[in-house]
Design a protein around this motif. Sequence first.
Motif, PDB file in Angstrom:
ATOM      1  N   ARG A  51       0.830  -1.216   0.000  1.00 12.37           N
ATOM      2  CA  ARG A  51       0.000   0.000   0.000  1.00 12.37           C
ATOM      3  C   ARG A  51       0.863   1.264   0.000  1.00 12.37           C
ATOM      4  O   ARG A  51       0.498   2.258  -0.621  1.00 12.37           O
ATOM      5  N   GLU A  52       1.986   1.225   0.702  1.00  9.58           N
ATOM      6  CA  GLU A  52       2.901   2.380   0.688  1.00  9.58           C
ATOM      7  C   GLU A  52       3.455   2.597  -0.719  1.00  9.58           C
ATOM      8  O   GLU A  52       3.576   3.736  -1.187  1.00  9.58           O
ATOM      9  N   ALA A  53       3.800   1.510  -1.400  1.00 11.42           N
ATOM     10  CA  ALA A  53       4.325   1.620  -2.767  1.00 11.42           C
ATOM     11  C   ALA A  53       3.263   2.172  -3.709  1.00 11.42           C
ATOM     12  O   ALA A  53       3.556   3.028  -4.560  1.00 11.42           O
ATOM     13  N   ILE A  54       2.041   1.707  -3.544  1.00  9.80           N
ATOM     14  CA  ILE A  54       0.937   2.206  -4.384  1.00  9.80           C
ATOM     15  C   ILE A  54       0.700   3.687  -4.125  1.00  9.80           C
ATOM     16  O   ILE A  54       0.502   4.469  -5.061  1.00  9.80           O
ATOM     17  N   ARG A  55       0.738   4.086  -2.848  1.00 14.45           N
ATOM     18  CA  ARG A  55       0.557   5.504  -2.525  1.00 14.45           C
ATOM     19  C   ARG A  55       1.639   6.360  -3.187  1.00 14.45           C
ATOM     20  O   ARG A  55       1.373   7.465  -3.661  1.00 14.45           O
ATOM     21  N   ALA A  56       2.869   5.836  -3.200  1.00 16.62           N
ATOM     22  CA  ALA A  56       3.972   6.578  -3.822  1.00 16.62           C
ATOM     23  C   ALA A  56       3.724   6.764  -5.321  1.00 16.62           C
ATOM     24  O   ALA A  56       3.976   7.843  -5.875  1.00 16.62           O
ATOM     25  N   LEU A  57       3.200   5.731  -5.975  1.00 14.02           N
ATOM     26  CA  LEU A  57       2.934   5.818  -7.415  1.00 14.02           C
ATOM     27  C   LEU A  57       1.703   6.676  -7.712  1.00 14.02           C
ATOM     28  O   LEU A  57       1.628   7.300  -8.768  1.00 14.02           O
ATOM     29  N   VAL A  58       0.763   6.696  -6.782  1.00 13.80           N
ATOM     30  CA  VAL A  58      -0.386   7.600  -6.926  1.00 13.80           C
ATOM     31  C   VAL A  58       0.101   9.040  -6.834  1.00 13.80           C
ATOM     32  O   VAL A  58      -0.288   9.901  -7.633  1.00 13.80           O
ATOM     33  N   HIS A  59       0.979   9.295  -5.869  1.00 12.44           N
ATOM     34  CA  HIS A  59       1.521  10.639  -5.693  1.00 12.44           C
ATOM     35  C   HIS A  59       2.342  11.067  -6.918  1.00 12.44           C
ATOM     36  O   HIS A  59       2.326  12.237  -7.320  1.00 12.44           O
ATOM     37  N   ALA A  60       3.026  10.095  -7.534  1.00  6.85           N
ATOM     38  CA  ALA A  60       3.844  10.395  -8.719  1.00  6.85           C
ATOM     39  C   ALA A  60       2.991  10.617  -9.960  1.00  6.85           C
ATOM     40  O   ALA A  60       3.487  11.124 -10.964  1.00  6.85           O
ATOM     41  N   GLY A  61       1.700  10.236  -9.869  1.00  9.45           N
ATOM     42  CA  GLY A  61       0.799  10.448 -10.999  1.00  9.45           C
ATOM     43  C   GLY A  61       0.670   9.269 -11.938  1.00  9.45           C
ATOM     44  O   GLY A  61       0.035   9.375 -12.993  1.00  9.45           O
TER      45      GLY A  61
END
Length: 230
Positions: A51-61
């Motif tokens: 979930r942390e990795a997904i959040r990072a990719l969401v933040h990156a767009g």
Amino acid sequence: MLQKTNRLTLVEQVALQMERQIESGKWAVGTRIPAEPELMVELNVSRNTLREAIRALVHAGLLKTKQGDGTYVCSSSVLGVVLHKRIMRSDTMQTLEVRHALEREGAHLAAQRRTDDEARELLLQLERWEAAAARGDMDGIVTEDIRLHQGIIAASHNEILIELYNHIADASQDTIISLTRYEIGASFKEMHRHLVEAIVDQDAERAVAAVHRHIAESKAVFEVKGDEQP
């Protein structure tokens, strides 16, 4: 004083693996990524790490989470996201000038590097563009024009140039559509044919000259029409 570089954290490693899935096209734009349980097994990580990795990719767009539906790919690369944001803040003429600069170098390289198959495909794509113009099919003209220029850039065999051009073309599509709707006169038809034939003949100087002409005429259209939308 320089510091030692830190190794990637587990979250960063997972995010990088997922980013590679996106950039390779395995997870295409618009598709939903695998569910959490599947990814946890495949990546051998905990739910929290994933979930942390997904959040990072969401933040990156790169990803977008839809409540109750899943997580979807919304961009093919971080570069695409950055370029899109930058172009949205840019003057339209500047964006047009950058796109044409890429087209100029792309045509030059394509004339030198195109394969026989690519030459045949460019001629077929030119015929599709001309057929759409003859029908007065505005949507078809726009679609075939974009495909033609992307085909020319692809024939350059320069991966960075191809990626840059495709992202800039995507981000500035409204401008491309607006201009293309006016670029259907005899001179633009002639310019497209001269450009493609120069690439087929592997004449880089003629190809660049055709793009220069296109740039000049597109700027003239822009100066008259400005930011008028189709």
